[in-house]
Design a protein around this motif. Sequence first.
Motif, PDB file in Angstrom:
ATOM      1  N   PHE A  97      28.673  32.395  31.558  1.00  0.00           N
ATOM      2  CA  PHE A  97      29.714  33.491  31.756  1.00  0.00           C
ATOM      3  C   PHE A  97      30.258  33.900  30.489  1.00  0.00           C
ATOM      4  N   ARG A  98      30.159  33.114  29.391  1.00  0.00           N
ATOM      5  CA  ARG A  98      30.513  33.620  27.928  1.00  0.00           C
ATOM      6  C   ARG A  98      29.773  34.617  27.626  1.00  0.00           C
ATOM      7  N   ASP A  99      28.120  34.292  27.912  1.00  0.00           N
ATOM      8  CA  ASP A  99      27.361  35.320  27.519  1.00  0.00           C
ATOM      9  C   ASP A  99      27.528  36.779  28.350  1.00  0.00           C
ATOM     10  N   TRP A 100      27.961  36.628  29.710  1.00  0.00           N
ATOM     11  CA  TRP A 100      28.345  37.776  30.282  1.00  0.00           C
ATOM     12  C   TRP A 100      29.631  38.585  30.070  1.00  0.00           C
ATOM     13  N   ARG A 101      30.556  37.743  29.177  1.00  0.00           N
ATOM     14  CA  ARG A 101      31.743  38.367  28.815  1.00  0.00           C
ATOM     15  C   ARG A 101      32.628  38.615  29.864  1.00  0.00           C
ATOM     16  N   LEU A 102      32.622  37.544  30.748  1.00  0.00           N
ATOM     17  CA  LEU A 102      33.469  37.532  31.852  1.00  0.00           C
ATOM     18  C   LEU A 102      35.018  37.388  31.314  1.00  0.00           C
ATOM     19  N   THR A 103      35.894  38.072  32.237  1.00  0.00           N
ATOM     20  CA  THR A 103      37.240  37.644  31.620  1.00  0.00           C
ATOM     21  C   THR A 103      37.792  36.510  32.477  1.00  0.00           C
ATOM     22  N   PRO A 104      38.870  35.837  31.948  1.00  0.00           N
ATOM     23  CA  PRO A 104      39.291  34.756  32.689  1.00  0.00           C
ATOM     24  C   PRO A 104      39.316  34.869  34.155  1.00  0.00           C
ATOM     25  N   ALA A 105      39.827  35.815  34.573  1.00  0.00           N
ATOM     26  CA  ALA A 105      39.915  36.039  36.042  1.00  0.00           C
ATOM     27  C   ALA A 105      38.763  36.054  36.731  1.00  0.00           C
ATOM     28  N   GLU A 106      37.674  36.702  36.031  1.00  0.00           N
ATOM     29  CA  GLU A 106      36.458  36.979  36.529  1.00  0.00           C
ATOM     30  C   GLU A 106      35.793  35.488  36.716  1.00  0.00           C
ATOM     31  N   THR A 107      36.045  34.723  35.581  1.00  0.00           N
ATOM     32  CA  THR A 107      35.276  33.340  35.639  1.00  0.00           C
ATOM     33  C   THR A 107      35.833  32.659  36.682  1.00  0.00           C
ATOM     34  N   ASP A 108      36.988  32.565  36.806  1.00  0.00           N
ATOM     35  CA  ASP A 108      37.483  31.915  38.070  1.00  0.00           C
ATOM     36  C   ASP A 108      36.889  32.313  39.376  1.00  0.00           C
ATOM     37  N   VAL A 109      36.877  33.603  39.459  1.00  0.00           N
ATOM     38  CA  VAL A 109      36.169  34.308  40.767  1.00  0.00           C
ATOM     39  C   VAL A 109      34.838  33.817  40.943  1.00  0.00           C
ATOM     40  N   ALA A 110      34.088  33.868  39.787  1.00  0.00           N
ATOM     41  CA  ALA A 110      32.582  33.451  39.727  1.00  0.00           C
ATOM     42  C   ALA A 110      32.445  32.130  39.928  1.00  0.00           C
ATOM     43  N   LEU A 111      33.493  31.197  39.244  1.00  0.00           N
ATOM     44  CA  LEU A 111      33.241  29.683  39.744  1.00  0.00           C
ATOM     45  C   LEU A 111      33.558  29.381  41.370  1.00  0.00           C
ATOM     46  N   LEU A 112      34.618  29.863  41.833  1.00  0.00           N
ATOM     47  CA  LEU A 112      35.071  29.706  43.265  1.00  0.00           C
ATOM     48  C   LEU A 112      33.739  30.188  44.105  1.00  0.00           C
ATOM     49  N   THR A 113      33.087  31.188  43.622  1.00  0.00           N
ATOM     50  CA  THR A 113      31.999  31.918  44.530  1.00  0.00           C
ATOM     51  C   THR A 113      30.647  30.761  44.573  1.00  0.00           C
ATOM     52  N   LEU A 114      30.412  30.118  43.194  1.00  0.00           N
ATOM     53  CA  LEU A 114      29.474  29.161  43.065  1.00  0.00           C
ATOM     54  C   LEU A 114      29.667  27.892  43.855  1.00  0.00           C
ATOM     55  N   LYS A 115      31.172  27.704  44.009  1.00  0.00           N
ATOM     56  CA  LYS A 115      31.534  26.530  44.729  1.00  0.00           C
ATOM     57  C   LYS A 115      31.427  26.749  46.259  1.00  0.00           C
ATOM     58  N   GLY A 116      30.976  28.070  46.820  1.00  0.00           N
ATOM     59  CA  GLY A 116      31.064  28.449  48.048  1.00  0.00           C
ATOM     60  C   GLY A 116      32.054  29.082  48.963  1.00  0.00           C
ATOM     61  N   LEU A 117      33.121  29.336  47.883  1.00  0.00           N
ATOM     62  CA  LEU A 117      34.176  30.009  48.796  1.00  0.00           C
ATOM     63  C   LEU A 117      33.934  31.552  48.902  1.00  0.00           C
ATOM     64  N   ASP A 118      34.453  31.939  49.929  1.00  0.00           N
ATOM     65  CA  ASP A 118      34.252  33.391  50.647  1.00  0.00           C
ATOM     66  C   ASP A 118      35.697  34.237  49.826  1.00  0.00           C
ATOM     67  N   ILE A 119      35.382  35.473  50.009  1.00  0.00           N
ATOM     68  CA  ILE A 119      36.476  36.402  49.423  1.00  0.00           C
ATOM     69  C   ILE A 119      37.692  35.948  49.826  1.00  0.00           C
ATOM     70  N   PRO A 120      38.191  35.932  51.137  1.00  0.00           N
ATOM     71  CA  PRO A 120      39.661  35.385  51.529  1.00  0.00           C
ATOM     72  C   PRO A 120      40.181  34.258  51.129  1.00  0.00           C
ATOM     73  N   GLU A 121      39.073  33.162  50.947  1.00  0.00           N
ATOM     74  CA  GLU A 121      39.422  31.803  50.599  1.00  0.00           C
ATOM     75  C   GLU A 121      39.619  31.940  49.147  1.00  0.00           C
ATOM     76  N   ILE A 122      38.912  32.930  48.299  1.00  0.00           N
ATOM     77  CA  ILE A 122      39.090  32.906  46.656  1.00  0.00           C
ATOM     78  C   ILE A 122      40.691  33.741  46.762  1.00  0.00           C
ATOM     79  N   ALA A 123      40.834  34.716  47.523  1.00  0.00           N
ATOM     80  CA  ALA A 123      42.051  35.449  47.370  1.00  0.00           C
ATOM     81  C   ALA A 123      43.335  34.444  47.535  1.00  0.00           C
ATOM     82  N   THR A 124      43.108  33.366  48.425  1.00  0.00           N
ATOM     83  CA  THR A 124      44.158  32.399  48.898  1.00  0.00           C
ATOM     84  C   THR A 124      44.351  31.802  47.810  1.00  0.00           C
ATOM     85  N   VAL A 125      43.333  30.967  47.165  1.00  0.00           N
ATOM     86  CA  VAL A 125      43.414  29.965  45.974  1.00  0.00           C
ATOM     87  C   VAL A 125      43.945  30.847  44.824  1.00  0.00           C
ATOM     88  N   ARG A 126      43.660  31.996  44.402  1.00  0.00           N
ATOM     89  CA  ARG A 126      44.036  32.477  43.295  1.00  0.00           C
ATOM     90  C   ARG A 126      45.269  33.425  43.668  1.00  0.00           C
TER      91      ARG A 126
END
Length: 178
Positions: A97-126
Amino acid sequence: MTFQRVGAKRWQVRILAAVLATQALAAVFFMADVSRDLQWGGLTAHSGLEALVAVALVVGTMFGAVQMRRMLQQLRYAETGIMAASGAFFEFIEAQFRDWRLTPAETDVALLTLKGLDIPEIATVRGAAEGTVRAQLASVYGKARVSNRGQFVSLFIEDLLQRPPVQADGRKPDRGAA
């Protein structure tokens, strides 16, 4: 490589180090003895044979040192693999993620995506709007050069299954080298 095999390798390294130290002491002793014999009695069959044995001992000690160095490199490589498999995989993901220069918000979204959450779930969590999460996820995919969740997840699965996260010399593997 399992933890037991790494433990066995550590034990072998300690034994090899003890043998190597003993050989080095013996080599020093024989070289000094041969030197003294040559100095006092000149070159005889006995002193020549001792010199040959002393040289063989020095060569054997050097060979042992090279083999020990290789074993230590293999041990480090095995430990790196175990770290990746037992929890350091998260560090590998963060490094990517650092190599890709993700922002902190993008990092959170990317991690939640890797954990299997879909977009509505990620929106709720964040506590964010789904549109914001979609935009952040699109940015993540763009930086990772993938077009969907499956490709994004497979980037990490491929690295975990096919290549060590860190090469024996400590460098990250080249993505195009697969």
